[in-house]
Design a protein around this motif. Structure first.
Motif, PDB file in Angstrom:
ATOM      1  N   SER A 417      -0.938   6.144 -33.826  1.00  0.00           N
ATOM      2  CA  SER A 417       0.037   7.230 -33.753  1.00  0.00           C
ATOM      3  C   SER A 417       0.045   8.131 -34.982  1.00  0.00           C
ATOM      4  N   GLY A 418      -0.583   7.682 -36.067  1.00  0.00           N
ATOM      5  CA  GLY A 418      -0.558   8.446 -37.312  1.00  0.00           C
ATOM      6  C   GLY A 418       0.277   7.774 -38.372  1.00  0.00           C
ATOM      7  N   LEU A 419       0.993   6.702 -37.998  1.00  0.00           N
ATOM      8  CA  LEU A 419       1.771   5.931 -38.954  1.00  0.00           C
ATOM      9  C   LEU A 419       0.924   4.745 -39.410  1.00  0.00           C
ATOM     10  N   SER A 420       1.043   4.398 -40.682  1.00  0.00           N
ATOM     11  CA  SER A 420       0.155   3.388 -41.256  1.00  0.00           C
ATOM     12  C   SER A 420       0.571   1.969 -40.887  1.00  0.00           C
ATOM     13  N   GLY A 421      -0.383   1.049 -40.990  1.00  0.00           N
ATOM     14  CA  GLY A 421      -0.110  -0.377 -40.814  1.00  0.00           C
ATOM     15  C   GLY A 421       0.218  -0.790 -39.409  1.00  0.00           C
ATOM     16  N   GLU A 422      -0.291  -0.079 -38.416  1.00  0.00           N
ATOM     17  CA  GLU A 422       0.106  -0.360 -37.034  1.00  0.00           C
ATOM     18  C   GLU A 422      -0.546  -1.637 -36.513  1.00  0.00           C
ATOM     19  N   SER A 423       0.258  -2.484 -35.907  1.00  0.00           N
ATOM     20  CA  SER A 423      -0.217  -3.756 -35.368  1.00  0.00           C
ATOM     21  C   SER A 423      -0.828  -3.558 -33.981  1.00  0.00           C
ATOM     22  N   SER A 424      -1.742  -4.465 -33.614  1.00  0.00           N
ATOM     23  CA  SER A 424      -2.370  -4.408 -32.293  1.00  0.00           C
ATOM     24  C   SER A 424      -1.634  -5.263 -31.268  1.00  0.00           C
ATOM     25  N   GLY A 425      -0.801  -6.209 -31.740  1.00  0.00           N
ATOM     26  CA  GLY A 425      -0.139  -7.117 -30.812  1.00  0.00           C
ATOM     27  C   GLY A 425      -1.052  -8.259 -30.424  1.00  0.00           C
ATOM     28  N   SER A 426      -0.554  -9.142 -29.543  1.00  0.00           N
ATOM     29  CA  SER A 426      -1.342 -10.301 -29.122  1.00  0.00           C
ATOM     30  C   SER A 426      -0.770 -10.845 -27.820  1.00  0.00           C
ATOM     31  N   ILE A 427      -1.497 -11.777 -27.226  1.00  0.00           N
ATOM     32  CA  ILE A 427      -1.042 -12.377 -25.981  1.00  0.00           C
ATOM     33  C   ILE A 427      -1.504 -13.828 -25.914  1.00  0.00           C
ATOM     34  N   GLN A 428      -0.670 -14.678 -25.326  1.00  0.00           N
ATOM     35  CA  GLN A 428      -1.017 -16.067 -25.051  1.00  0.00           C
ATOM     36  C   GLN A 428      -1.167 -16.176 -23.537  1.00  0.00           C
ATOM     37  N   PHE A 429      -2.410 -16.395 -23.075  1.00  0.00           N
ATOM     38  CA  PHE A 429      -2.679 -16.220 -21.652  1.00  0.00           C
ATOM     39  C   PHE A 429      -3.605 -17.315 -21.093  1.00  0.00           C
ATOM     40  N   LYS A 430      -3.537 -18.514 -21.657  1.00  0.00           N
ATOM     41  CA  LYS A 430      -4.458 -19.561 -21.231  1.00  0.00           C
ATOM     42  C   LYS A 430      -3.943 -20.342 -20.025  1.00  0.00           C
ATOM     43  N   SER A 431      -2.751 -20.889 -20.128  1.00  0.00           N
ATOM     44  CA  SER A 431      -2.230 -21.738 -19.056  1.00  0.00           C
ATOM     45  C   SER A 431      -1.478 -20.913 -18.017  1.00  0.00           C
ATOM     46  N   ALA A 432      -1.178 -21.554 -16.884  1.00  0.00           N
ATOM     47  CA  ALA A 432      -0.429 -20.888 -15.809  1.00  0.00           C
ATOM     48  C   ALA A 432       0.967 -20.501 -16.273  1.00  0.00           C
ATOM     49  N   SER A 433       1.582 -21.366 -17.095  1.00  0.00           N
ATOM     50  CA  SER A 433       2.934 -21.047 -17.585  1.00  0.00           C
ATOM     51  C   SER A 433       2.884 -19.895 -18.582  1.00  0.00           C
ATOM     52  N   ASP A 434       1.827 -19.845 -19.408  1.00  0.00           N
ATOM     53  CA  ASP A 434       1.655 -18.712 -20.335  1.00  0.00           C
ATOM     54  C   ASP A 434       1.580 -17.404 -19.556  1.00  0.00           C
ATOM     55  N   GLN A 435       0.751 -17.413 -18.520  1.00  0.00           N
ATOM     56  CA  GLN A 435       0.549 -16.214 -17.710  1.00  0.00           C
ATOM     57  C   GLN A 435       1.839 -15.807 -17.003  1.00  0.00           C
ATOM     58  N   ALA A 436       2.595 -16.796 -16.543  1.00  0.00           N
ATOM     59  CA  ALA A 436       3.825 -16.515 -15.797  1.00  0.00           C
ATOM     60  C   ALA A 436       4.870 -15.821 -16.662  1.00  0.00           C
ATOM     61  N   ILE A 437       5.058 -16.318 -17.899  1.00  0.00           N
ATOM     62  CA  ILE A 437       6.142 -15.769 -18.714  1.00  0.00           C
ATOM     63  C   ILE A 437       5.825 -14.377 -19.248  1.00  0.00           C
ATOM     64  N   THR A 438       4.536 -13.984 -19.283  1.00  0.00           N
ATOM     65  CA  THR A 438       4.224 -12.615 -19.705  1.00  0.00           C
ATOM     66  C   THR A 438       4.780 -11.594 -18.724  1.00  0.00           C
ATOM     67  N   SER A 439       5.029 -12.021 -17.479  1.00  0.00           N
ATOM     68  CA  SER A 439       5.552 -11.095 -16.468  1.00  0.00           C
ATOM     69  C   SER A 439       6.942 -10.593 -16.827  1.00  0.00           C
ATOM     70  N   PHE A 440       7.680 -11.374 -17.623  1.00  0.00           N
ATOM     71  CA  PHE A 440       9.009 -10.909 -18.045  1.00  0.00           C
ATOM     72  C   PHE A 440       9.108 -10.799 -19.571  1.00  0.00           C
ATOM     73  N   GLY A 441       7.947 -10.547 -20.217  1.00  0.00           N
ATOM     74  CA  GLY A 441       7.969 -10.141 -21.621  1.00  0.00           C
ATOM     75  C   GLY A 441       8.051 -11.233 -22.643  1.00  0.00           C
ATOM     76  N   GLN A 442       7.651 -12.459 -22.298  1.00  0.00           N
ATOM     77  CA  GLN A 442       7.525 -13.526 -23.286  1.00  0.00           C
ATOM     78  C   GLN A 442       6.046 -13.912 -23.323  1.00  0.00           C
ATOM     79  N   GLY A 443       5.595 -14.463 -24.442  1.00  0.00           N
ATOM     80  CA  GLY A 443       4.190 -14.839 -24.559  1.00  0.00           C
ATOM     81  C   GLY A 443       3.268 -13.662 -24.829  1.00  0.00           C
ATOM     82  N   ILE A 444       3.821 -12.477 -24.955  1.00  0.00           N
ATOM     83  CA  ILE A 444       3.049 -11.290 -25.319  1.00  0.00           C
ATOM     84  C   ILE A 444       3.788 -10.566 -26.437  1.00  0.00           C
ATOM     85  N   ASN A 445       3.055 -10.186 -27.475  1.00  0.00           N
ATOM     86  CA  ASN A 445       3.642  -9.490 -28.610  1.00  0.00           C
ATOM     87  C   ASN A 445       3.202  -8.030 -28.601  1.00  0.00           C
TER      88      ASN A 445
END
Length: 723
Positions: A417-445
């Motif tokens: 965006s032009g602002l310094s130090g911008e993070s890329s984020g991350s995701i935990q997506f290995k197990s079925a429960s990991d994948q499930a909770i990303t649907s409502f915004g947990q397990g993903i940063n």
């Protein structure tokens, strides 16, 4: 034996011969030394060097005076051309007390009348005459000069000139390049900060302003420009040598940077955030207002924040939380899950599922309403914010396709965006429960800026826009303008998909089972989504517990049919949660969105803001009257009759009925803090330089130093706050 003895006697009796021998040796030594000098001199003449030192350059340096022509740092402007950050000058005062400091004809250049100096300075500095005299009489009798701490620093030109008018012998000033931030707390972490730095080159030290955070840092090279130099040949008396020319390389001033920020909206957002922070004492707030058609950021801020003009509250918190903090967003992520399954053609709005809880990969996932709502259609999962419903939708969509859409929306990478130090984020997506909770915004940063980029696609017919805070860069010398055009980063979903998502976001606000009824704004149709995200523990082994240990959020788009604005607000761990999270956030969201919509329609609005008048240098009685008429609450600190400092600074936007600190000349005194907010206490500490220990949350109920007591010798003040 006899012959040898006679020979020695003859030699002793022949002094002429001895002189010849000695003279010959001396002549040989002189000739040798002379030849050595000739050789050495010839070498120096031929090489131009002695001991690896260039004599030509040494001679030039002796008679050549090089002075740096400093480049002006570029100004940062808002979208309407109002300066947000610009070059300035501040002054510090000091006094020479060493009696050996004299000029021509033994003119005394040191302080000769300490009583007069103390009397005059006590009229312009927040120090008593007694304390100034103490400073002028240090225990170390060999002290050459003395300074007056923070009270004698950062003086304005007006105060400097007032002191100079008294012709105080031995009192001097140092001039310091400074950066002026006329709006005070104003997108502070995003605009950033420029501070003094000193560089040395070829034995010459140069002091300049360097960006250390925010746009000041990321655009430092563009803003800084290039210093020039002036070379003059001078004689030993400092006069220019005749028949010599001045060589000059002009300085190239830094370029001006124009932002997309609208000061009217930014100032109002700061006001609303300050009010909410004071009232609810959250550990963090983020807020961004964007035009989704262009990606331009119209207003953005965070809490904690700081005042770049004074440096107050900066401390060690240098992070721009809008770009540097990656966090689990919670249910506001459901906007993207819903858009993905609709776009994939797999959304079954009229099919039913059992709400309440669901088992996935050995884990149990609950709705926020743990008993659920029975068997309900998927069409209600979004407005009710049902986690269980979205787990089922993620399973219908499939983890592979869901991850593809996450990447289509440009998560897991910087928005640049032009602002310094911008993070890329991350995701935990290995197990079925990991994948499930990303649907409502947990397990993903994610970052707040990534969320805004994704929301632009929903509000802009599927066309995703890069967040943009720089509008253009203008070279003040050549007039060359570099325009930053809106950038489309992708088309993650179809236009028809976004129309359906906006319809469902309206259900959040207007259906009787929606979670966002509090975000209704009379006269405007709002599309919104609420969120409540758990916060991971420090060791990452689980989540914090407790009613307030969440990141509460809301995203809203308006007008809902064709959004012109997207407003996203997060609140982290409110410590004084006397209202529901939705109600707290609505106190920021509703007036902010309404103000933007009214501006868009060309309407003028009544505001509870005022512009801080200039009272420094004025009589205290007149200043108190001026502030009272402006519906502000003056707090006098000091027994004097003239204002020497004020907080907030002149020109800053302030709330009606806000406390304004009036520092007078002479000794500082303790005000009655009863009923003050934590923010007011911190401002008191800022202007007085005193250490204040704060206990509790809410408003001041107790202070350990009585009102009207002198602050001169006080080391620390303790105040107690209660809800």
């Amino acid at each position: 034996m006899k012959s040898s003895k006679n020979k020695r006697l003859i030699n002793k009796r022949n002094p002429r011969r001895n002189r010849q021998i000695i003279g010959g040796a001396f002549l040989f030594a002189v000739v040798a030394i002379f030849l050595l000098f000739i050789f050495r001199f010839s070498y120096i003449v031929a090489s131009g060097k002695i001991d690896d030192q260039n004599l030509t350059k040494k001679a030039e340096a002796l008679y050549q005076d090089d002075s740096v022509l400093k480049a002006n740092r570029g100004t940062i402007f808002d979208a309407m051309g109002n300066p947000i950050a610009e070059d300035s000058t501040s002054y510090s005062i000091y006094a020479v007390i060493d009696h050996r400091y004299t000029g021509s004809n033994d003119k005394k250049l040191y302080v000769t009348d300490k009583n007069k100096v103390a009397t005059v300075l006590s009229q312009y500095l927040p120090m008593s005459k007694k304390d100034i005299l103490k400073t002028l009489n240090p225990q170390n009798k060999k002290t050459f000069q003395v300074e007056f701490g923070t009270a004698g620093q950062g003086l304005s030109l007006a105060i400097k000139q007032e002191i100079e008018n008294h012709n105080l012998r031995g009192v001097y000033f140092t001039e310091t390049p400074a950066r002026l931030y006329p709006n005070g707390t104003f997108a502070s972490h995003q605009i950033g900060l420029a501070q003094q730095s000193t560089t040395s080159k070829a034995g010459t030290s140069t002091t300049a302003l360097t960006g250390v955070m925010g746009i000041e840092k990321s655009y430092n090279k563009i803003l800084s420009g290039t210093n020039g130099v002036k070379q003059v040949k001078k004689d030993s008396y400092g006069y220019q040598l005749p028949n010599t020319k001045v060589k000059q390389k002009a300085a190239k001033n830094g370029s001006d940077v124009y932002l997309t920020i609208d000061s009217r909206l930014q100032s109002y957002l700061e006001t609303l955030l300050t009010k909410a922070q004071t009232k609810y004492d959250a550990k963090g707030f983020n807020a961004i207002l964007m035009n989704p058609k262009t990606g331009q950021i119209l207003a953005a801020s965070q809490r904690p924040t700081f005042n770049p003009q004074t440096g107050a509250s900066l401390g060690s918190f240098w992070r721009d939380t809008l770009t540097e903090d990656a966090y689990e967003p919670g249910s506001v992520m459901k906007v993207f899950t819903l858009a993905s399954i609709i776009d994939a053609g797999k959304y079954p709005p009229n099919s039913y599922y059992t709400s309440g809880q669901v088992q996935v990969g050995g884990s149990t996932i609950h709705d926020w309403n743990t008993t659920g709502w029975g068997s309900i259609p998927y069409a209600q999962a979004f407005p009710r914010s049902s986690n269980v419903g979205f787990v089922h939708l993620e399973q219908i969509l499939g983890e592979k396709e869901w991850l593809e859409y996450i990447k289509k929306f440009k998560f897991l990478q910087s928005t640049n965006s032009g602002l310094s130090g911008e993070s890329s984020g991350s995701i935990q997506f290995k197990s079925a429960s990991d994948q499930a909770i990303t649907s409502f915004g947990q397990g993903i940063n994610v970052t707040a800026m990534q969320m805004m980029q994704g929301y632009s696609a929903i509000a802009n017919d599927g066309k995703e826009m890069k967040p943009q805070i720089i509008d253009k860069v203008v070279n003040p010398t050549t007039g060359k303008t570099t325009k930053y055009k809106p950038v489309t980063v992708g088309h993650p979903v179809k236009k028809s998909t976004t129309k359906q998502v906006l319809k469902d976001m309206q259900d959040v606000v207007y259906k009787n089972y929606g979670t966002g009824a509090v975000y209704k704004i009379p006269g405007y149709r709002i599309a919104a989504k609420t969120g409540t995200a758990q916060i991971s523990t420090a060791n990452g082994g689980g989540y914090l517990t407790g009613d307030n240990n969440y990141i509460f959020s809301v995203v809203g788009m308006a007008p809902a049919k064709n959004p012109q604005y997207v407003l996203y607000i997060t609140m982290k761990q409110p410590q004084n949660m006397t209202e529901s999270p939705e109600k707290i956030l609505s106190e920021i969201f509703n007036p902010m969105m309404k103000r933007a919509l009214e501006y868009n329609q060309g309407k003028t609005t009544k505001t509870d803001q005022a512009t801080m008048p200039k009272i420094s240098g004025e009589a205290v009685n007149d200043s108190v009257s001026t502030l009272t008429k402006a519906q502000l609450k003056p707090v006098q600190i000091g027994t004097g009759n003239t204002v020497v400092q004020q907080l907030p600074q002149a020109g800053e936007k302030v709330l009606s009925n806000q406390h304004v600190f009036v520092m007078t000349n002479g000794a500082m005194t303790m005000p009655d803090m009863t009923g003050w907010s934590k923010s007011d206490v911190l401002k008191f500490a800022e202007i007085t330089g005193k250490s204040v220990k704060i206990s509790g949350t809410g408003y001041v109920t107790k202070q350990d130093l009585a009102a009207k007591s002198l602050l001169d010798s006080t080391k620390e003040i303790t105040v107690t706050l209660q809800p």
